[in-house]
Structures are given as C-alpha cells and as structure tokens.
Design a protein around this motif. Sequence first.
Motif, PDB file in Angstrom:
ATOM      1  N   LEU A 124      25.667  32.317  51.175  1.00 51.63           N
ATOM      2  CA  LEU A 124      26.124  33.147  50.038  1.00 51.63           C
ATOM      3  C   LEU A 124      27.522  32.539  49.491  1.00 51.63           C
ATOM      4  CD1 LEU A 124      25.721  36.477  51.919  1.00 51.63           C
ATOM      5  CD2 LEU A 124      24.356  35.545  49.803  1.00 51.63           C
ATOM      6  N   ARG A 140      47.754  43.846  32.435  1.00 51.77           N
ATOM      7  CA  ARG A 140      47.587  42.900  33.150  1.00 51.77           C
ATOM      8  C   ARG A 140      47.603  41.390  32.480  1.00 51.77           C
ATOM      9  NH1 ARG A 140      42.942  44.251  37.597  1.00 51.77           N
ATOM     10  NH2 ARG A 140      41.799  44.618  35.728  1.00 51.77           N
ATOM     11  N   TRP A 154      50.470  50.231  41.495  1.00 48.83           N
ATOM     12  CA  TRP A 154      50.020  48.874  41.333  1.00 48.83           C
ATOM     13  C   TRP A 154      48.947  48.567  42.191  1.00 48.83           C
ATOM     14  CZ3 TRP A 154      54.872  44.989  41.540  1.00 48.83           C
ATOM     15  CH2 TRP A 154      55.559  45.484  40.255  1.00 48.83           C
ATOM     16  N   ARG A 196      29.337  38.300  40.228  1.00 52.27           N
ATOM     17  CA  ARG A 196      28.507  38.441  41.520  1.00 52.27           C
ATOM     18  C   ARG A 196      28.407  37.391  42.664  1.00 52.27           C
ATOM     19  NH1 ARG A 196      25.204  42.210  39.380  1.00 52.27           N
ATOM     20  NH2 ARG A 196      26.721  43.639  39.115  1.00 52.27           N
ATOM     21  N   LEU A 197      28.070  37.663  43.801  1.00 55.05           N
ATOM     22  CA  LEU A 197      27.810  37.019  44.547  1.00 55.05           C
ATOM     23  C   LEU A 197      26.818  36.172  44.380  1.00 55.05           C
ATOM     24  CD1 LEU A 197      28.641  37.331  48.003  1.00 55.05           C
ATOM     25  CD2 LEU A 197      26.210  38.004  47.974  1.00 55.05           C
ATOM     26  N   GLU A 217      45.877  49.855  40.673  1.00 47.71           N
ATOM     27  CA  GLU A 217      45.346  49.423  39.690  1.00 47.71           C
ATOM     28  C   GLU A 217      44.250  48.073  39.770  1.00 47.71           C
ATOM     29  OE1 GLU A 217      48.477  46.811  37.780  1.00 47.71           O
ATOM     30  OE2 GLU A 217      47.420  47.265  35.590  1.00 47.71           O
ATOM     31  N   LEU A 218      44.603  47.685  41.249  1.00 54.04           N
ATOM     32  CA  LEU A 218      43.763  46.597  41.731  1.00 54.04           C
ATOM     33  C   LEU A 218      42.470  47.086  42.437  1.00 54.04           C
ATOM     34  CD1 LEU A 218      46.627  44.599  43.863  1.00 54.04           C
ATOM     35  CD2 LEU A 218      45.751  44.049  41.375  1.00 54.04           C
ATOM     36  N   GLU A 262      35.671  39.989  39.845  1.00 55.78           N
ATOM     37  CA  GLU A 262      34.835  39.283  40.842  1.00 55.78           C
ATOM     38  C   GLU A 262      33.484  39.337  40.260  1.00 55.78           C
ATOM     39  OE1 GLU A 262      35.155  41.881  44.367  1.00 55.78           O
ATOM     40  OE2 GLU A 262      33.449  41.216  45.121  1.00 55.78           O
ATOM     41  N   GLU A 319      48.156  38.362  40.490  1.00 56.52           N
ATOM     42  CA  GLU A 319      48.523  39.601  39.738  1.00 56.52           C
ATOM     43  C   GLU A 319      49.812  40.360  40.217  1.00 56.52           C
ATOM     44  OE1 GLU A 319      45.379  42.710  39.030  1.00 56.52           O
ATOM     45  OE2 GLU A 319      43.604  41.153  38.955  1.00 56.52           O
ATOM     46  N   VAL A 320      49.811  40.485  41.580  1.00 56.74           N
ATOM     47  CA  VAL A 320      50.973  41.259  42.050  1.00 56.74           C
ATOM     48  C   VAL A 320      52.142  40.260  41.468  1.00 56.74           C
ATOM     49  CG1 VAL A 320      52.066  42.211  44.149  1.00 56.74           C
ATOM     50  CG2 VAL A 320      49.806  42.527  43.992  1.00 56.74           C
ATOM     51  N   LYS A 335      44.134  38.478  44.759  1.00 58.45           N
ATOM     52  CA  LYS A 335      44.952  38.953  43.627  1.00 58.45           C
ATOM     53  C   LYS A 335      46.301  39.131  43.617  1.00 58.45           C
ATOM     54  CE  LYS A 335      41.247  42.364  42.298  1.00 58.45           C
ATOM     55  NZ  LYS A 335      40.810  43.437  41.905  1.00 58.45           N
ATOM     56  N   LEU A 356      27.463  46.865  43.588  1.00 60.72           N
ATOM     57  CA  LEU A 356      26.265  46.067  43.987  1.00 60.72           C
ATOM     58  C   LEU A 356      26.465  44.821  44.561  1.00 60.72           C
ATOM     59  CD1 LEU A 356      25.139  48.267  42.334  1.00 60.72           C
ATOM     60  CD2 LEU A 356      23.921  46.614  41.223  1.00 60.72           C
ATOM     61  N   PHE A 357      25.990  44.584  45.875  1.00 64.42           N
ATOM     62  CA  PHE A 357      26.676  43.374  46.584  1.00 64.42           C
ATOM     63  C   PHE A 357      25.383  42.862  47.347  1.00 64.42           C
ATOM     64  CE2 PHE A 357      28.473  42.275  50.789  1.00 64.42           C
ATOM     65  CZ  PHE A 357      29.269  41.015  50.610  1.00 64.42           C
ATOM     66  N   ALA A 358      25.105  41.701  47.164  1.00 62.27           N
ATOM     67  CA  ALA A 358      23.799  40.896  47.578  1.00 62.27           C
ATOM     68  C   ALA A 358      24.005  40.645  49.154  1.00 62.27           C
ATOM     69  CB  ALA A 358      23.518  39.615  46.857  1.00 62.27           C
ATOM     70  N   PHE A 381      30.927  33.511  47.082  1.00 64.22           N
ATOM     71  CA  PHE A 381      31.649  34.689  46.459  1.00 64.22           C
ATOM     72  C   PHE A 381      32.106  33.772  45.088  1.00 64.22           C
ATOM     73  CE2 PHE A 381      31.516  36.195  50.583  1.00 64.22           C
ATOM     74  CZ  PHE A 381      31.133  37.707  50.140  1.00 64.22           C
TER      75      PHE A 381
END
Lengths: 159, 362
Positions: free
Chosen positions: A50, A34, B250, A42-43, B253-254, A40, A20-21, A17, B293-295, A52
């Motif tokens: 895996l 923004r 800021w 899903r993984l 916000e993230l 993000e 974004e900043v 990100k 949720l994180f696989a 990302f």
Amino acid sequence: MKKYALVIDHAACWGCKTCEVACKQEFHVPNGVRLISVAEDRLQLKDNGLDFVFYVNVCRHCDDPACAAACPDEAIAQRQDGIVVMDYDRCTGCQACLEACPYHAIDFDADRGIAQKCNLCHQRVDRGLIPACADNVCLAHCIYFGDSAEIEQKMAKRV
Amino acid sequence: MLSPEQAQKRLGGQRFRLASNFAIINPKCVWDAIVEERPYPVKMLFFISSNPLMTRANAREVYRALEKVEFMAVADFFLTPTAELADIVLPAATWLEMDYIGDFWKRHGYLLPRRKVIQVGECRSDHEMLNALAHRVGQGEYWWDTFEGGLDYILEPMGITWREFEKKDYIRGEVKYRKYEQKGFSTPTGKLEIYSTLLEKWGYDPLPQFREPPESPYRTPDLFRAYPYILITGRRLPGFFHSENRQLPWMRELHRDPVVEIHPETAQKEGIVEGDWVTIESPRGRIRQRAKLFAGIDPRVVGAEHAWWFPEKKDPGHGWDESNINILTDNSYEACDPAMGATHVRTLLCRIYPERKQGGLA
C-alpha cells in the motif's frame, strides 16, 4: 535577478500538515483560509504493497500568473525574482483571482473581505530567511526552497 | 500505607486482582458504588487529568454516576463535558506554570529541572492541590508542608534539593545495560516469566492464552448477524490526544469532525459515500461520525475515532453523546479483562449505515 524555486516532493510527504501550521503561525490567517494545504489522496496499491499519497497545494508563482491578469485593481504583481505577491491593501475582495487561478491556490478571507494567497514569505526571503513552511518544520523534509540546481542535487542524494 | 482492613475496601480489589496491585480501579466498580451504593456508597469524586465521560466505556452509565454523585470536583485546563458536571472546577496549572522534575521515565538517564515560568490567575498544579487536600483531610503527616518538599523527597537519593537542582541544566545518572545478568529480572523467580508466578498466586492462568472476545463472529454468531462488522475504536490522530485539543480552531481546521474508516467495498455495500455522516450502532447505542473510505482496512472491520466532543457547542453537554464512541462500548465485568479489569474497546460488533437513511431524507 536569480529566480527562487520552491519544490515539494510529494512522494516523500506523509501528510503531517506541519507546513499548514507553520504558515498559520506566520500569517495568522483566519480559520478556513489556507495559504498552503495538504490533501489526502486515495491510498494506492503499488507493486510492493500500500502507498499513501498526499498532495500539497500552494501558489505556483506562475511565470505568467493568471491571477495577476484577472485582478482589476492591479493588486497582484510578479517580482523580478519570480515571486508573485498580492498587495492586500489594494485588494477589494472581488475574487476574480480565485476564479482565475488554475490551481485553486487562492482563498477568500471573509473576515477582512480580501483574497489571500502564498506570497512565498517574501518578507522573510528578503531578510535572507526561507519561507516558514520550508524552514525545517516539514517532518518528512519534503519542502525545498532556494536555487533550483542545488535543490535537484539535494533531492538526487536522497534515497 | 493502607491498613489491611482499609485495603480490603478497595473497589473491585477482589475481582481484578492484578489491578489491585497497582493504583488502578476498574471504573465500573466506582460507577456501581455511586449508582447502586454497593459495596458501599461513593459520595465524592475528584478528577485530575481526566475526562471520563468521553474516555470511559459505557458513557451513558458514566453520565448517570457523575450526575448522581453527591460532590464532584474536577481539575482541568478547559471546561470539558465532565467538568461541566462538577460542583467545583479547579483551574489546573500547565507544565509551564509549575516546578517539576522532568524524568521522562528515566530510560535515557536524563533528569531535567522543569522550572515554573509563569503564574496564570489562581491556577495551581495538581500536585499542590493533592498536597493541600491531604492536610485538610488529616493525612498531612504523610505529605509535605508544601509541594516543594515533595520535589526534595524525589531528589533526596541524589543528595540535592530542588533549590539546588533548579540551577542546573540537567543531571544524567549512570547508564547500565544488561542489569539482569547480575540482578535478574524484577519477578519472584528473577527470570523472564512467560509462566507468571504472580498471576498464579493471584488465582489466574499463569500462561498467556487466546480467548475469543466477548462479542465476535465466532463467539456470538447470532449477534454478528445483526451487527455484521467488527468495530475497533480509538484511531489515533497526530495533534489530538484522547479528548484533548478539540477546542483549538487550528487543530479543528486540520481535522474538523470525527472520522470512521471503512473499506471502499464495505462502503459501497452499505451505500456510504466518502465524507457522509454515518450512524454507527452497537447493542448499547448509536452515534454519528464521518465516513472515510480507506483501502488499508480489512473490509470486515470499521475503525472509529474516540473521545470526540464539540467545545464550539455552547450548551453544557458540548455534544458529548453525539459522536462519543463510548456510547457503544461495553463495560460489563464479564467483558473486562479478568486480571486487570481493562475494557475491550477494539473487539466490538457494530452496524454502520448512512445517516440520511435514518432520518428519511434523500
């Protein structure tokens, strides 16, 4: 006139990100607005483990911008180099462009009562600079700006 | 510098005998000294770079101690929940507001003069505060007239003063590799000690051993039936550091809210949906964080963030006990590492469920 290209390599993005900043530092848009955003996904499970997935959303500067067509105040116009610029002085805050944008890339700035979108840092580009988000801040080096053929070459070189 | 009689008084020094060889004291020893006045009452606390209400285990006990202590001073940049409990808050200088030697642990050999560029209000550096305090409590002879003397002292082996050093860009010392081949390692035997002769001397098992955590599916199966997930705490976030930077809009916000990671299968089993506020509960208490949720996490494990407070909440507590994972952690002496006194913050048991169930709301 030569058209600019902004290419984001989603496979390389790892979601820091920083773009974004950098954008916030350039424009100081208020909290919640923004002009570029990283989401993000899903993984995912891939063959070798895996993976990302991040998704960077920003104005596409469409060839036939729906936002410009929807704006009753002609506040949005496409320049010859392809950059779609919103003129904030002409915006009355009707939010028709927010509805029209197929990518949800326009935000409403409630503080100023106007819509805001990525104008591809045209104020920088016209001075020979590149957009703030693409200016070597991206930690994964996945935001490219400039000539599309040169960008393709650069990306091809990358493993 | 301490006399043997004085060194004997180190809180927890006899119990945690590895820590007592460093400048480290198990925090519970201090809280107990304040609350129970054993082995003697501690009446004054001075915190520097520290927000223990958010970052130390068993936060409710920390709160009781900070509330009871007779006098408390905090040096910080912001009014944290800890600072709000202080009698005096001293505005600390940031690294741009003080002269210092940037050594960055010297591993690459570079030393940089970090020059003060600005004075903001009456801010003073922590070092200056300590130096001045030493004079006020009659220990001035061990310190310097001003803290610049401390910088000169650090630079003395190089034969220069701070005034000379600050004019340079950097100094790089000689870089040597494989020093152990000539000098050995800095252990009593000079060898790389897998069998630690120091631990042995201090009365500990000299060899590394596996021990089941104080609470776990195997060590405490009854507890595990009631708290069926393993809780790890302290998931790191880029941009935040422990309890820092929550006051920056800021940054928020993230990453607006504290997030707990759970496996999608676990979430489904517990009726948890992505983004839900969930309750995480341990035998010590319960708090709220938002589910992600994180696989990539083991379905038996739950991974929560730590040190969350909410500067935007204007009451003095700033929501210190709403999402603070240390409401759930355990600081009992038996649960701490016997040599160092470190708390186990990644081997807890918990339950997790949607918040809406609790309040009876749909």
